[in-house]
Design a protein around this motif. Structure first.
Motif, PDB file in Angstrom:
ATOM      1  N   LYS A  25       0.850  -1.183   0.000  1.00 52.85           N
ATOM      2  CA  LYS A  25       0.000   0.000   0.000  1.00 52.85           C
ATOM      3  C   LYS A  25       0.888   1.236   0.000  1.00 52.85           C
ATOM      4  CE  LYS A  25      -1.778  -1.727   3.626  1.00 52.85           C
ATOM      5  NZ  LYS A  25      -2.469  -2.025   4.875  1.00 52.85           N
ATOM      6  N   TYR A  27       1.161   5.631  -0.568  1.00 53.15           N
ATOM      7  CA  TYR A  27       0.477   6.917  -0.530  1.00 53.15           C
ATOM      8  C   TYR A  27       1.388   7.937  -1.207  1.00 53.15           C
ATOM      9  CZ  TYR A  27      -1.615  11.220   1.211  1.00 53.15           C
ATOM     10  OH  TYR A  27      -2.191  12.459   1.304  1.00 53.15           O
ATOM     11  N   LYS A  56      -6.756  -1.520  -8.422  1.00 51.59           N
ATOM     12  CA  LYS A  56      -7.851  -0.766  -7.816  1.00 51.59           C
ATOM     13  C   LYS A  56      -8.297  -1.374  -6.497  1.00 51.59           C
ATOM     14  CE  LYS A  56      -9.758   0.764 -12.209  1.00 51.59           C
ATOM     15  NZ  LYS A  56     -10.920   0.737 -13.103  1.00 51.59           N
ATOM     16  N   THR A  71      -3.435   4.304  -1.501  1.00 43.84           N
ATOM     17  CA  THR A  71      -4.391   4.606  -0.440  1.00 43.84           C
ATOM     18  C   THR A  71      -4.823   6.072  -0.506  1.00 43.84           C
ATOM     19  OG1 THR A  71      -2.700   5.241   1.170  1.00 43.84           O
ATOM     20  CG2 THR A  71      -3.323   2.899   1.096  1.00 43.84           C
ATOM     21  N   ASP A  72      -5.946   6.345   0.111  1.00 44.52           N
ATOM     22  CA  ASP A  72      -6.452   7.712   0.174  1.00 44.52           C
ATOM     23  C   ASP A  72      -5.849   8.492   1.341  1.00 44.52           C
ATOM     24  OD1 ASP A  72      -8.158   7.372  -2.027  1.00 44.52           O
ATOM     25  OD2 ASP A  72      -9.735   6.537  -0.763  1.00 44.52           O
ATOM     26  N   TYR A  73      -5.358   7.749   2.325  1.00 40.75           N
ATOM     27  CA  TYR A  73      -4.832   8.389   3.531  1.00 40.75           C
ATOM     28  C   TYR A  73      -3.429   7.875   3.843  1.00 40.75           C
ATOM     29  CZ  TYR A  73      -9.736   9.535   3.977  1.00 40.75           C
ATOM     30  OH  TYR A  73     -11.002   9.988   3.717  1.00 40.75           O
ATOM     31  N   GLN A  76      -2.820   4.817   6.150  1.00 44.10           N
ATOM     32  CA  GLN A  76      -3.152   3.479   5.660  1.00 44.10           C
ATOM     33  C   GLN A  76      -2.005   2.843   4.872  1.00 44.10           C
ATOM     34  OE1 GLN A  76      -6.526   4.560   3.255  1.00 44.10           O
ATOM     35  NE2 GLN A  76      -7.988   4.051   4.871  1.00 44.10           N
TER      36      GLN A  76
END
Length: 115
Positions: A25, A27, A56, A71-73, A76
């Protein structure tokens, strides 16, 4: 009873093994100072240290094999990356592929950057 313990032991090992194969993951940060790794996207696969497949779904990503889930954050993510403008600024050169089967390391010495 012995058979049940054996099965439980195997399930425990499977669970622990699957935890080690968690998703890669990432970011994408806005500033290089926030990043663990500075990344440059090359034009050709032959120039890359790592060929990356962008998935995705977090469940499709595999360990440190070039299958990335963005990740969006920040909290995470396993790794925070920053996309640099110039190749000379990069710790890692990547090439994005459309095919999951093409993902993987080209330059093995760079593998520790994403652990």
């Amino acid at each position: 009873m012995k058979r049940i313990l054996t099965i439980l032991g195997m399930l425990l090992m499977l669970f622990l093994f699957s935890q080690n194969m968690s998703a890669q993951k990432v970011y994408s940060t806005d500033y290089s100072t926030q990043a663990d790794v500075k990344v440059y996207v090359v034009k050709y696969e032959s120039q890359a240290d790592l060929v990356v497949y962008k998935t995705k779904y977090q469940s499709q990503a595999d360990g440190n094999e070039g299958i990335w889930y963005f990740t969006d954050y920040q909290t995470q993510a396993d790794k925070k990356i920053f996309f640099v403008k110039y190749e000379s600024q990069a710790d890692l050169k990547i090439y994005f592929t459309k095919y999951k089967s093409k993902a993987g390391w080209k330059k093995k010495s760079k593998i520790p950057l994403m652990y």
